[in-house]
Design a protein around this motif. Structure first.
Motif, PDB file in Angstrom:
ATOM      1  N   PRO A 210      49.459  28.488  55.357  1.00 29.09           N
ATOM      2  CA  PRO A 210      48.984  29.801  54.897  1.00 29.09           C
ATOM      3  C   PRO A 210      47.612  30.193  55.414  1.00 29.09           C
ATOM      4  N   SER A 211      46.722  29.261  55.623  1.00 30.23           N
ATOM      5  CA  SER A 211      45.373  29.690  55.974  1.00 30.23           C
ATOM      6  C   SER A 211      45.209  29.939  57.460  1.00 30.23           C
ATOM      7  N   THR A 212      46.270  29.841  58.237  1.00 27.68           N
ATOM      8  CA  THR A 212      46.087  30.056  59.672  1.00 27.68           C
ATOM      9  C   THR A 212      46.343  31.500  60.086  1.00 27.68           C
ATOM     10  N   HIS A 213      46.784  32.338  59.156  1.00 26.48           N
ATOM     11  CA  HIS A 213      46.996  33.751  59.450  1.00 26.48           C
ATOM     12  C   HIS A 213      47.751  33.958  60.740  1.00 26.48           C
TER      13      HIS A 213
ATOM     14  N   ILE B 118      42.659  32.979  48.465  1.00 33.29           N
ATOM     15  CA  ILE B 118      44.064  32.565  48.302  1.00 33.29           C
ATOM     16  C   ILE B 118      44.240  31.109  48.717  1.00 33.29           C
ATOM     17  N   ASP B 119      43.613  30.726  49.821  1.00 31.98           N
ATOM     18  CA  ASP B 119      43.709  29.334  50.276  1.00 31.98           C
ATOM     19  C   ASP B 119      43.258  28.387  49.183  1.00 31.98           C
ATOM     20  N   LEU B 120      42.263  28.801  48.437  1.00 29.43           N
ATOM     21  CA  LEU B 120      41.693  27.923  47.427  1.00 29.43           C
ATOM     22  C   LEU B 120      42.321  28.170  46.057  1.00 29.43           C
ATOM     23  N   GLY B 121      43.363  28.987  46.020  1.00 29.27           N
ATOM     24  CA  GLY B 121      44.131  29.105  44.793  1.00 29.27           C
ATOM     25  C   GLY B 121      43.781  30.274  43.904  1.00 29.27           C
TER      26      GLY B 121
ATOM     27  N   GLY C 287      40.204  27.641  56.405  1.00 25.14           N
ATOM     28  CA  GLY C 287      40.001  28.991  55.878  1.00 25.14           C
ATOM     29  C   GLY C 287      38.615  29.510  56.176  1.00 25.14           C
ATOM     30  N   SER C 288      37.620  28.627  56.117  1.00 25.58           N
ATOM     31  CA  SER C 288      36.245  29.090  56.333  1.00 25.58           C
ATOM     32  C   SER C 288      35.988  29.464  57.780  1.00 25.58           C
TER      33      SER C 288
ATOM     34  N   TYR D 128      31.297  39.856  45.125  1.00 28.50           N
ATOM     35  CA  TYR D 128      30.359  38.764  45.335  1.00 28.50           C
ATOM     36  C   TYR D 128      30.261  37.902  44.081  1.00 28.50           C
ATOM     37  N   GLN D 129      30.134  38.602  42.947  1.00 30.83           N
ATOM     38  CA  GLN D 129      30.030  37.866  41.680  1.00 30.83           C
ATOM     39  C   GLN D 129      31.316  37.129  41.366  1.00 30.83           C
ATOM     40  N   LEU D 130      32.434  37.781  41.632  1.00 31.08           N
ATOM     41  CA  LEU D 130      33.733  37.211  41.292  1.00 31.08           C
ATOM     42  C   LEU D 130      33.939  35.845  41.939  1.00 31.08           C
ATOM     43  N   LEU D 131      33.455  35.686  43.151  1.00 28.89           N
ATOM     44  CA  LEU D 131      33.689  34.414  43.835  1.00 28.89           C
ATOM     45  C   LEU D 131      32.506  33.469  43.745  1.00 28.89           C
ATOM     46  N   THR D 132      31.321  33.953  44.044  1.00 28.91           N
ATOM     47  CA  THR D 132      30.208  33.009  44.147  1.00 28.91           C
ATOM     48  C   THR D 132      29.669  32.597  42.785  1.00 28.91           C
ATOM     49  N   GLU D 133      30.100  33.277  41.743  1.00 26.09           N
ATOM     50  CA  GLU D 133      29.718  32.791  40.412  1.00 26.09           C
ATOM     51  C   GLU D 133      30.900  32.116  39.725  1.00 26.09           C
ATOM     52  N   ASN D 134      31.902  31.797  40.544  1.00 27.26           N
ATOM     53  CA  ASN D 134      33.074  31.125  40.023  1.00 27.26           C
ATOM     54  C   ASN D 134      32.943  29.628  40.281  1.00 27.26           C
ATOM     55  N   GLU D 135      32.962  28.862  39.213  1.00 26.64           N
ATOM     56  CA  GLU D 135      32.674  27.445  39.360  1.00 26.64           C
ATOM     57  C   GLU D 135      33.714  26.728  40.223  1.00 26.64           C
ATOM     58  N   ILE D 136      34.977  27.099  40.046  1.00 30.85           N
ATOM     59  CA  ILE D 136      36.026  26.421  40.815  1.00 30.85           C
ATOM     60  C   ILE D 136      35.842  26.698  42.303  1.00 30.85           C
ATOM     61  N   PHE D 137      35.593  27.966  42.626  1.00 30.26           N
ATOM     62  CA  PHE D 137      35.409  28.339  44.025  1.00 30.26           C
ATOM     63  C   PHE D 137      34.240  27.578  44.633  1.00 30.26           C
TER      64      PHE D 137
END
Lengths: 173, 400
Positions: free
Chosen positions: B42-45, B145-148, B389-390, B212-221
C-alpha cells in the motif's frame, strides 16, 4: 582573452575557477574548459584517473563537490563512443557548479565507477549500464535496473533494434 | 543479495521499545528468511517490490526492484518534438504535474534563451504552489494510512479536491494538465481567477493547522515515526537526496532559494527545517514535519503572487511560443524544486532537429529511493512501512 572572461556570467566564472583548480592538479588528464552559458563542463581524457579526479573534486577544501545532482548516459555514434555526463555542485560550502564528461569506446568500453565516492552514483550508473551498455569498473552491484535482467540490447543506443519477442510475447506493438 | 543461511549464532538482536533500546532475544538459533514486499504494497502508491532478508522481525537488508512501470520516457523524447514532451512529463509525477511541466519548460527555455512575460511567471508559480500543496496532502494522507490512521486521509483528500477542481477550472484537466507550455501557457487564467484562489487560501489556512494538530499531536503517530529511519545530513547529501527528505535531515537546501528560477527571488518565504526539539533530526517524523510546514509557506507564496500579479488587458499567453522549437546546438541541465525534491532535465540539442538528441530526467524519487538499503538495515518490518511512506515515492517518477 580577457574580454571573453568579462562576458562570462558569474556562474560560469565560478565553474572556471573550480576547473582551474582541477586542471592544476591533473594537467593533461582533463580537456580544456567549455564555457558555454547553459552547462559549463570539461571532459576527462584519461578515463583511468576518473576516480582520482572524483575524489579530488569531493575532498579538496576549495572544491567540495559533495553533491552529484545527475548522471546521464549519452551515446555518441559519430565518435564511436558512449559516455556519461555528471552534474556536480557543493551544498553548504560553495555556490559553484560544474559538469564532467567521461567517455569510453562503444564496443566493450568501460568507465571506472564512482559509486564509492558518491553513493547516488550507484543507481545512476546501473541505469546508464541498463540503457547504454557501458561497464562501470568496480561497481558493487552492476545489474539492470529498469529492464528485466534477461533483456537483450541497450534501449537508448541510437542503433537499437527492439527484440521481436520476449518469452513468447510480441514486443513492438 | 547476500547468500542466505543461518543467522549468526549467539547473536543478540536489539529491538526498540518505548524509545529505549532493550535486548529482547539472545542465543537463539534462527535462519534468515526472504520476504517479498509488494508489488502491491500500500505505501508504494504504484508498483515497487522490496526483497527483504529478515531475521525474525528485524530487516537485515531490503533491496528495491524497479521497472514495473517503465514506459520509456527518455526513448520517447528522442522521437517527438519539444512541445510534445510536455504532456509526457505530466505522467511522470502525476501528483505534481504542474511542477514537472514547469521544470521541463524552464529547462528548454534556458536552452532557447527567451524572455517570459511577467504575468506568465506569476501564474506559473501560483499553479505550481497549488499543486505542491495538493501533492503534500496526498503524501501526508497516505502516510497516515500506512501507519493505520484513516481520518487524516479523508481530511487530506477533501481539501485536495478543492485544488483539483481549481486546477481543472484553469486548465481543463484534473490531474494531467498540459498547461505550462514552452515559452508561456496554454491559455490565460479565467476571469475571476484571483478571487477563487484567494477563497481557497482563506479556506485552507485553518484546515492546514487542524491537519497539523491531528497528526503531530497524536501520540500513536509520533511513536510510529519518532527516531525511525534516521539519515544523517552528510550521508543524505552523499546520496543526492533533495526536497523534504534532505531538509528533514537538517540541510537548508531549497532550489527556490539556492538556485532560484522564475520569480521566486522576489517572494518572501521560509525554508522549514526541523530544529530537533520535537523530532530527532533526520527521522521519519522530521520529514513529515517538513512537508506539513511547507504547505504554510506555499500559502504565503500564493498570497504574495496574488497581490503582485500584473493585470494585462488582452493578454495572449501563447504569443511568444515559437511555431517550431529548434534550439541551437548545446546542452543544458535545468531543474526545479518539486514537492518531492529536485527534478532535473539534461537535454542535448544538435541544433538541426526539432526533437532532443538526449533528454534525461533526473527524478528525485529515484535518487531518494536508492538509499533504501541503508535506511532499512536493522529496522523492524512495521517500521519499514513507515520508512517507505516517509520517502513519499511516486513510482511514475522512479521508473519514468
Amino acid at each position: 582573452m580577457e574580454e571573453s572572461a568579462n562576458q562570462m556570467s558569474l556562474a560560469v566564472q565560478q565553474s572556471k575557477t573550480a576547473y582551474d583548480n582541477i586542471k592544476e592538479r591533473f594537467g593533461d588528464a582533463i580537456s580544456e574548459f567549455d564555457a558555454n552559458p547553459t552547462m559549463p563542463f570539461f571532459e576527462v581524457l584519461d578515463t583511468k584517473r576518473w576516480v582520482d579526479i572524483a575524489l579530488h573534486m569531493r575532498d579538496n577544501s576549495l572544491l567540495r563537490f559533495n553533491y552529484m545532482a545527475c548522471l546521464s548516459g549519452v551515446d555518441y555514434p559519430e565518435e564511436g563512443k558512449l559516455g556519461i555526463v555528471c552534474n556536480f555542485e557543493s551544498i553548504g560550502h560553495y555556490a559553484h557548479k560544474i559538469a564532467v564528461k567521461v567517455k569510453c569506446p562503444r564496443d566493450g568500453g568501460s568507465i571506472p565507477s564512482v559509486s564509492c565516492v558518491w553513493h547516488t552514483a550507484n543507481w545512476h550508473e546501473r541505469e546508464a549500464y541498463d540503457m547504454y551498455g557501458m561497464v562501470f569498473e568496480g561497481h558493487p552491484d552492476l545489474r539492470r535496473i529498469l529492464c528485466p535482467e534477461d533483456w537483450t540490447g541497450y534501449p537508448l543506443r541510437k542503433d537499437y533494434q527492439v527484440q521481436e519477442t520476449y518469452h513468447g510475447i510480441k514486443v513492438p506493438y | 543479495m547476500q547468500e542466505l543461511g543461518k543467522a549468526e549464532a549467539n547473536s543478540t538482536r536489539i529491538i526498540r521499545q518505548d524509545d529505549k533500546r532493550v535486548i529482547i532475544e539472545k542465543d537463539l538459533d534462527t535462519e534468515y528468511m526472504v520476504l517479498s514486499m509488494g508489488p502491491q504494497h500500500p505505501s508504494t502508491h504504484g508498483v515497487l517490490r522490496l526483497e527483504c532478508i529478515t531475521d525474525g522481525e528485524v530487516v537485515v537488508e531490503a533491496e528495491p526492484y524497479l521497472g514495473y512501470l517503465h514506459r520509456c520516457f527518455e526513448k520517447y523524447c528522442e522521437k517527438v518534438d519539444y512541445p510534445a514532451i510536455v504532456p509526457y512529463t505530466d505522467r511522470m509525477d502525476y501528483l505534481a504535474a504542474m511542477n514537472s511541466e514547469l521544470a521541463y519548460c524552464i529547462t528548454v527555455e534556458k536552452l532557447l534563451d527567451i524572455e517570459i512575460p511577467r504575468r506568465v511567471e506569476f501564474i506559473r508559480v501560483i499553479v505550481a504552489e497549488l499543486n505542491r500543496i495538493a501533492s503534500h496532502l496526498v503524501a501526508i494522507g497516505t502516510y497516515a494510512i500506512d501507519l493505520g490512521a484513516f481520518t487524516p486521509f479523508l481530511f487530506c483528500f477533501r481539501d485536495r479536491e478543492h485544488i483539483m477542481s481549481l486546477l481543472e477550472w484553469i486548465s481543463g484537466a484534473r490531474m494531467l494538465y498540459n498547461y505550462i507550455w514552452i515559452g508561456g501557457l496554454a491559455y490565460d487564467v479565467p476571469a475571476d481567477f484571483k478571487k477563487r484562489v484567494a477563497e481557497f487560501v482563506a479556506y485552507f489556512k485553518p484546515k492546514a493547522k487542524e491537519l497539523y494538530q491531528l497528526l503531530t499531536e497524536n501520540e500513536i503517530f509520533v511513536k510510529r515515526t519518532y527516531d525511525i529511519g534516521i539519515m544523517p545530513a552528510d550521508v543524505a547529501i552523499n546520496y543526492g537526496w533533495s526536497g523534504p527528505m534532505l531538509r528533514g535531515s537538517g540541510v537548508k537546501w531549497d532550489l527556490r532559494r539556492n538556485d532560484p528560477y522564475s520569480i521566486y527571488p522576489e517572494l518572501d518565504f521560509d525554508v522549514p527545517v526541523p530544529d530537533g526539539k520535537f523530532s530527532v533530526i533526520g527521522d521519519c517524523l522530521s520529514r513529515h514535519l517538513v512537508r506539513a510546514l511547507e504547505m504554510d509557506e506555499s500559502l504565503k507564496i500564493i498570497e504574495q503572487c496574488l497581490d503582485k500579479m500584473p493585470e494585462e488587458p488582452n493578454f495572449n499567453s501563447r504569443a511568444l511560443i515559437p511555431k517550431k522549437i529548434r534550439p541551437k546546438a548545446g546542452e543544458v541541465y535545468g531543474r526545479a524544486e518539486n514537492p518531492r525534491g529536485e527534478l532535473g532535465y539534461y537535454i542535448v540539442s544538435d541544433g538541426k532537429s526539432t526533437s532532443p538528441l538526449r533528454c534525461k530526467a533526473r527524478s528525485s524519487c529515484f535518487v531518494n529511493l536508492s538509499a533504501m538499503k541503508d535506511l532499512s538495515k536493522g529496522q523492524l518490518i512495521p517500521d519499514l512501512v513507515a520508512i517507505i511512506g516517509s520517502i513519499d515515492i511516486v513510482l511514475g517518477e522512479v521508473d519514468r
